[in-house]
Design a protein around this motif. Structure first.
Motif, mmCIF file in Angstrom:
data_model
loop_
_atom_site.group_PDB
_atom_site.id
_atom_site.type_symbol
_atom_site.label_atom_id
_atom_site.label_comp_id
_atom_site.label_asym_id
_atom_site.label_seq_id
_atom_site.Cartn_x
_atom_site.Cartn_y
_atom_site.Cartn_z
ATOM 1 N N LYS A 76 -8.538 -4.125 13.628
ATOM 2 C CA LYS A 76 -9.351 -5.159 14.402
ATOM 3 C C LYS A 76 -10.686 -5.517 13.588
ATOM 4 O O LYS A 76 -11.696 -5.689 14.422
ATOM 5 N N ASN A 77 -10.571 -5.707 12.450
ATOM 6 C CA ASN A 77 -11.726 -6.175 11.793
ATOM 7 C C ASN A 77 -12.771 -5.136 11.564
ATOM 8 O O ASN A 77 -14.056 -5.434 11.371
ATOM 9 N N VAL A 78 -12.857 -3.914 12.058
ATOM 10 C CA VAL A 78 -13.569 -2.720 11.876
ATOM 11 C C VAL A 78 -13.267 -1.795 10.731
ATOM 12 O O VAL A 78 -12.070 -1.377 10.861
ATOM 13 N N THR A 79 -14.015 -1.722 9.937
ATOM 14 C CA THR A 79 -13.604 -0.716 8.768
ATOM 15 C C THR A 79 -14.501 0.525 8.785
ATOM 16 O O THR A 79 -15.710 0.344 8.857
ATOM 17 N N LYS A 80 -13.775 1.630 8.715
ATOM 18 C CA LYS A 80 -14.572 3.026 8.725
ATOM 19 C C LYS A 80 -14.021 3.917 7.591
ATOM 20 O O LYS A 80 -12.656 3.560 7.360
ATOM 21 N N PRO A 81 -14.705 4.831 7.092
ATOM 22 C CA PRO A 81 -14.155 5.804 6.227
ATOM 23 C C PRO A 81 -13.305 6.860 6.969
ATOM 24 O O PRO A 81 -13.530 7.255 7.920
ATOM 25 N N ILE A 82 -12.081 7.278 6.228
ATOM 26 C CA ILE A 82 -11.463 8.375 6.630
ATOM 27 C C ILE A 82 -11.085 9.080 5.290
ATOM 28 O O ILE A 82 -11.016 8.762 4.531
#
Length: 191
Positions: A122-128
């Motif tokens: 949903k256009n949200v980028t986070k590190p994993i």
């Protein structure tokens, strides 16, 4: 494990039989799945449509991976639930149809590996970070070099703006925030 080396590729230094090159995910022999708590049970689901590749370098630490998942392909064995997951309450698959992962680092950890990267939903980028168990190198029935591995991680769905829920008595919620992601992957070396 076989010690197969295809023409034009060189072996990597740390995994016997693994050669440098681009490996495409074999979607017929791979699965991208998830588990999330729902009331007193856990709902399991998969995504039916996805593509990706792993680029193995001579140094494993320089290798990369990328995957694109079609969110509308979610499958939980309930058409009604799948439709709700595709809606704006969850994935909003009409406006944000794809989930992507792009690696940023790959490092050994004991007998296994850690694959770090960025997950976009949903256009949200986070590190994993995924914990990766390498399952081996072999050849398939067509003579292609294949690799197999399993990877897992847990995320908070709220971190990606997926926060729909229904409050229940006693301060409980219908759907858990923690989502366990599990990958079973087979990938084939491309010519």
């Amino acid at each position: 494990m076989s010690e197969t080396i295809n023409a034009g590729t060189t072996p990597t230094s740390s995994i016997p039989g693994l050669v440098a090159g681009t490996y495409a995910l074999d979607t017929a022999h791979s699965e991208i799945g998830f588990t999330v708590r729902h009331l007193m049970t856990k709902v399991r689901g998969t995504f039916q449509e996805f593509a990706g590749e792993i680029v193995v370098k001579d140094s494993l630490e320089e290798s990369t991976a990328g995957v694109t998942v079609e969110l509308a392909s979610v499958h939980t064995r309930s058409e009604q639930r799948d439709g709700h997951l595709r809606s704006g309450d969850f994935f909003d698959a009409e406006n944000s149809p794809k989930m992507t992962f792009a690696s940023t680092a790959f490092k050994p950890e004991g007998d296994d590996y850690i694959l770090a990267g960025e997950l976009t939903i949903k256009n949200v980028t986070k590190p994993i970070e995924f914990e990766v168990e390498f399952l081996g190198v072999d050849q398939n029935a067509y003579g292609q070099t294949i690799i197999g591995f399993e990877a897992s991680t847990s995320i908070s769905r709220k971190d990606w703006g997926i926060d729909f829920n229904v409050p229940l008595e006693g301060g409980k919620l219908l759907i858990g925030d923690k989502v366990d992601i599990h990958l079973d992957v087979q990938a084939a070396l491309q010519a």
